[in-house]
Design a protein around this motif. Structure first.
Motif, PDB file in Angstrom:
ATOM      1  N   GLY A 128       0.722  -1.199   0.135  1.00 32.90           N
ATOM      2  CA  GLY A 128       0.142  -0.080  -0.146  1.00 32.90           C
ATOM      3  C   GLY A 128       0.846   1.239  -0.083  1.00 32.90           C
ATOM      4  O   GLY A 128       1.858   1.183  -0.766  1.00 32.90           O
ATOM      5  N   GLU A 129       0.570   2.140   0.890  1.00 24.11           N
ATOM      6  CA  GLU A 129       1.246   3.430   1.155  1.00 24.11           C
ATOM      7  C   GLU A 129       2.676   3.191   1.290  1.00 24.11           C
ATOM      8  O   GLU A 129       3.407   4.170   1.293  1.00 24.11           O
ATOM      9  N   THR A 130       3.028   2.133   1.901  1.00 28.15           N
ATOM     10  CA  THR A 130       4.459   1.872   2.400  1.00 28.15           C
ATOM     11  C   THR A 130       5.148   1.024   1.715  1.00 28.15           C
ATOM     12  O   THR A 130       6.522   0.679   1.811  1.00 28.15           O
ATOM     13  N   ALA A 131       4.847   0.765   0.346  1.00 24.15           N
ATOM     14  CA  ALA A 131       5.530  -0.092  -0.680  1.00 24.15           C
ATOM     15  C   ALA A 131       6.770   0.432  -1.080  1.00 24.15           C
ATOM     16  O   ALA A 131       6.951   1.817  -1.254  1.00 24.15           O
ATOM     17  N   LYS A 132       7.703  -0.369  -1.179  1.00 22.82           N
ATOM     18  CA  LYS A 132       9.172   0.201  -1.641  1.00 22.82           C
ATOM     19  C   LYS A 132       9.663  -1.213  -2.333  1.00 22.82           C
ATOM     20  O   LYS A 132       9.224  -2.309  -2.271  1.00 22.82           O
ATOM     21  N   VAL A 133      10.681  -1.024  -3.098  1.00 21.07           N
ATOM     22  CA  VAL A 133      11.551  -1.973  -3.488  1.00 21.07           C
ATOM     23  C   VAL A 133      13.146  -1.820  -3.295  1.00 21.07           C
ATOM     24  O   VAL A 133      13.693  -0.659  -3.272  1.00 21.07           O
ATOM     25  N   VAL A 134      13.813  -2.782  -2.794  1.00 21.33           N
ATOM     26  CA  VAL A 134      15.333  -2.739  -2.304  1.00 21.33           C
ATOM     27  C   VAL A 134      15.924  -3.494  -3.330  1.00 21.33           C
ATOM     28  O   VAL A 134      15.462  -4.714  -3.640  1.00 21.33           O
ATOM     29  N   ALA A 135      16.943  -2.868  -4.278  1.00 18.33           N
ATOM     30  CA  ALA A 135      17.706  -3.634  -5.354  1.00 18.33           C
ATOM     31  C   ALA A 135      18.782  -2.988  -5.887  1.00 18.33           C
ATOM     32  O   ALA A 135      19.209  -1.975  -5.133  1.00 18.33           O
ATOM     33  N   ALA A 136      19.580  -3.827  -6.538  1.00 16.04           N
ATOM     34  CA  ALA A 136      21.095  -3.430  -6.701  1.00 16.04           C
ATOM     35  C   ALA A 136      21.039  -2.583  -7.538  1.00 16.04           C
ATOM     36  O   ALA A 136      20.386  -2.655  -8.700  1.00 16.04           O
ATOM     37  N   THR A 137      21.867  -1.428  -7.818  1.00 13.52           N
ATOM     38  CA  THR A 137      21.966  -0.582  -8.806  1.00 13.52           C
ATOM     39  C   THR A 137      23.451  -0.530  -9.338  1.00 13.52           C
ATOM     40  O   THR A 137      23.993   0.640  -9.837  1.00 13.52           O
ATOM     41  N   ASP A 138      24.501  -1.379  -8.585  1.00 15.58           N
ATOM     42  CA  ASP A 138      25.786  -1.706  -9.040  1.00 15.58           C
ATOM     43  C   ASP A 138      25.877  -2.900  -8.315  1.00 15.58           C
ATOM     44  O   ASP A 138      25.289  -3.701  -7.602  1.00 15.58           O
ATOM     45  N   TRP A 139      27.135  -3.543  -8.874  1.00 11.41           N
ATOM     46  CA  TRP A 139      27.646  -4.876  -8.447  1.00 11.41           C
ATOM     47  C   TRP A 139      27.733  -4.998  -6.735  1.00 11.41           C
ATOM     48  O   TRP A 139      27.453  -6.000  -6.290  1.00 11.41           O
ATOM     49  N   ASN A 140      27.876  -3.704  -6.258  1.00  9.36           N
ATOM     50  CA  ASN A 140      28.068  -3.919  -4.733  1.00  9.36           C
ATOM     51  C   ASN A 140      27.387  -2.560  -4.089  1.00  9.36           C
ATOM     52  O   ASN A 140      27.848  -1.966  -3.078  1.00  9.36           O
ATOM     53  N   ARG A 141      26.222  -2.182  -4.542  1.00 12.53           N
ATOM     54  CA  ARG A 141      25.332  -1.211  -4.045  1.00 12.53           C
ATOM     55  C   ARG A 141      23.974  -1.403  -4.069  1.00 12.53           C
ATOM     56  O   ARG A 141      23.555  -2.019  -5.248  1.00 12.53           O
ATOM     57  N   LEU A 142      23.287  -1.384  -2.955  1.00 10.22           N
ATOM     58  CA  LEU A 142      21.907  -1.435  -2.936  1.00 10.22           C
ATOM     59  C   LEU A 142      21.220  -0.028  -2.927  1.00 10.22           C
ATOM     60  O   LEU A 142      21.795   0.817  -2.303  1.00 10.22           O
ATOM     61  N   ASP A 143      19.984   0.025  -3.255  1.00 14.08           N
ATOM     62  CA  ASP A 143      19.153   1.287  -2.967  1.00 14.08           C
ATOM     63  C   ASP A 143      17.658   0.909  -2.813  1.00 14.08           C
ATOM     64  O   ASP A 143      17.205  -0.153  -3.218  1.00 14.08           O
ATOM     65  N   VAL A 144      16.886   1.691  -2.247  1.00 15.08           N
ATOM     66  CA  VAL A 144      15.647   1.452  -1.851  1.00 15.08           C
ATOM     67  C   VAL A 144      14.883   2.856  -2.577  1.00 15.08           C
ATOM     68  O   VAL A 144      15.196   3.969  -2.282  1.00 15.08           O
ATOM     69  N   PHE A 145      14.013   2.160  -3.110  1.00 14.10           N
ATOM     70  CA  PHE A 145      12.925   3.154  -4.070  1.00 14.10           C
ATOM     71  C   PHE A 145      11.539   3.186  -3.383  1.00 14.10           C
ATOM     72  O   PHE A 145      10.838   2.140  -3.187  1.00 14.10           O
ATOM     73  N   ASP A 146      10.870   4.387  -3.290  1.00 12.57           N
ATOM     74  CA  ASP A 146       9.632   4.368  -2.904  1.00 12.57           C
ATOM     75  C   ASP A 146       8.477   4.001  -4.198  1.00 12.57           C
ATOM     76  O   ASP A 146       8.974   4.135  -5.313  1.00 12.57           O
ATOM     77  N   LEU A 147       7.592   3.215  -3.950  1.00 10.94           N
ATOM     78  CA  LEU A 147       6.577   2.962  -4.911  1.00 10.94           C
ATOM     79  C   LEU A 147       5.311   3.379  -4.856  1.00 10.94           C
ATOM     80  O   LEU A 147       4.833   3.447  -3.614  1.00 10.94           O
ATOM     81  N   PRO A 148       4.474   3.941  -5.725  1.00 10.69           N
ATOM     82  CA  PRO A 148       5.208   4.039  -7.176  1.00 10.69           C
ATOM     83  C   PRO A 148       5.620   5.086  -7.536  1.00 10.69           C
ATOM     84  O   PRO A 148       6.063   5.123  -8.800  1.00 10.69           O
ATOM     85  N   GLY A 149       6.023   6.178  -6.470  1.00  9.73           N
ATOM     86  CA  GLY A 149       6.812   7.237  -7.059  1.00  9.73           C
ATOM     87  C   GLY A 149       8.050   7.194  -7.538  1.00  9.73           C
ATOM     88  O   GLY A 149       8.632   7.923  -8.176  1.00  9.73           O
ATOM     89  N   ARG A 150       8.562   5.965  -7.238  1.00  7.07           N
ATOM     90  CA  ARG A 150      10.190   5.620  -7.535  1.00  7.07           C
ATOM     91  C   ARG A 150      11.240   6.679  -6.939  1.00  7.07           C
ATOM     92  O   ARG A 150      12.295   6.781  -7.297  1.00  7.07           O
ATOM     93  N   GLU A 151      10.793   7.341  -5.877  1.00  6.09           N
ATOM     94  CA  GLU A 151      11.582   8.222  -5.281  1.00  6.09           C
ATOM     95  C   GLU A 151      12.874   7.442  -4.513  1.00  6.09           C
ATOM     96  O   GLU A 151      12.669   6.557  -3.985  1.00  6.09           O
ATOM     97  N   LEU A 152      13.970   7.709  -4.747  1.00  7.42           N
ATOM     98  CA  LEU A 152      15.116   7.303  -4.156  1.00  7.42           C
ATOM     99  C   LEU A 152      15.513   7.683  -2.674  1.00  7.42           C
ATOM    100  O   LEU A 152      15.406   8.759  -2.549  1.00  7.42           O
TER     101      LEU A 152
END
Length: 328
Positions: A128-152
């Motif tokens: 719902g309003e707390t939805a996020k995705v955590v994913a690799a953005t490099d071989w050694n780096r993770l980032d978290v993005f807000d959904l659906p707005g995709r804010e870093l």
């Protein structure tokens, strides 16, 4: 022990849907989602229908080993079923789709540095309003993005090391692998490796990272040194205990303290935790293990599920959808 002893419920129906591989069936609230050659297919108790196609960029092969069947597609779904991600396991790219709006939310790229040795690091968080995705953005780096707005949500600067110099502060010399959030999403275990090569599962304090500790992902807790072993089944037994499978069986670790709390031999196959038990899709069928005793307490012969949702396990093969639900 029989399925009756486990207090279970079976269901079976014709379902002519063929996922691309055993990593392309995923749970949705009350039903399932498959990734096929045609795209996403929703599967309910009595119907199935094509949602639409999805594509990833072509892989680049600057430095890839010749490993059969790699890269290959994988499928992830959010807890509330609104979002799905198609990843290139052992590859470079991933994409996140808003299934309600049928739009691409994020296109992700973790670069090509030895990524043929690990699954694409990605996991959905919240709903719902707390939805996020955590994913690799490099071989050694993770980032978290807000959904659906995709804010870093995890913007930070990490200098790259200069040749012959020590690693800069916060630099993580680690090849990230599959991500496994704890049941409350307070902790996140990643199954990766360091040069050269040693498998070291790491536990990241997600609560601290999202709570303001900017570099928490670069300062995780080491759980084990596993020699040349990584990319193996991992499952949470409870909020603190994570089960790490290897060729010898399972080790239990307290992810909050980094202490090993148990070990036992036997389990071999895809693994899920539910109700304090471990469920293992072994060669002969679905095995049920009590990690507190280190013993197998049941087996469902001939049933090899590839997806799990709240105690329901699903197997889709030979144009048949079979599910088994435990009462625990």
């Amino acid at each position: 022990m029989t399925t009756e002893d486990l207090g279970s419920t079976w269901s079976s129906r014709a379902c002519p849907v063929r996922p691309l591989n055993d990593g392309c069936l995923a749970p949705m609230p009350g039903h399932w989602l498959a990734l096929t050659e045609e795209g996403f297919v929703r599967i309910t108790d009595d119907d199935q229908w094509l949602v639409g196609p999805v594509e990833l960029p072509e892989e680049t092969y600057e430095d890839i080993r010749d490993i059969p069947d790699r890269p290959r597609r994988g499928l992830h779904t959010s807890r509330d079923g609104r979002f799905a991600a198609v990843v290139s396991d052992y590859g470079q790219f991933a994409t996140v789709v808003d299934l309600d709006e049928w739009v691409t939310v994020l296109d992700l790229d973790r670069d090509w540095n030895d990524n043929e040795l690990t699954r694409y690091p990605l996991a959905f968080l919240g709903e719902g309003e707390t939805a996020k995705v955590v994913a690799a953005t490099d071989w050694n780096r993770l980032d978290v993005f807000d959904l659906p707005g995709r804010e870093l949500l995890t913007d930070r600067e990490i200098p790259f090391p200069e040749r012959g110099q020590p690693y800069p502060e916060h630099y993580l010399g680690y090849f990230l692998g599959a991500l496994h959030p704890s049941p409350s999403e307070r902790l996140l275990v990643t199954d990766g490796w360091v040069w050269h090569p040693v498998g070291i599962p790491l536990a990241i304090d997600l609560a601290a990272w999202l709570g303001g500790d900017r570099y928490a992902a670069e300062h995780p807790r080491h759980l084990a040194d596993r020699d040349d072993t990584w990319d193996t089944p991992i499952a949470w037994v409870d909020e603190n205990t994570v089960a790490l499978q290897d060729a010898n069986g399972v080790e239990l670790w307290d992810a909050g303290t980094g202490r090993r709390t148990g070990m036992f031999t036997g389990p071999a196959g895809r693994m899920w935790g539910h109700g304090g038990l471990l469920y293992v899709a072994a060669e002969a069928g679905l095995e049920v293990w009590d990690p507190a005793e280190g013993s197998r307490i049941g087996v469902l012969e001939g049933f090899t599920p590839t997806a799990h949702r709240d105690g329901t396990f699903a197997e889709l093969r030979n144009d048949q959808l079979r599910t088994w639900t435990t009462a625990r």
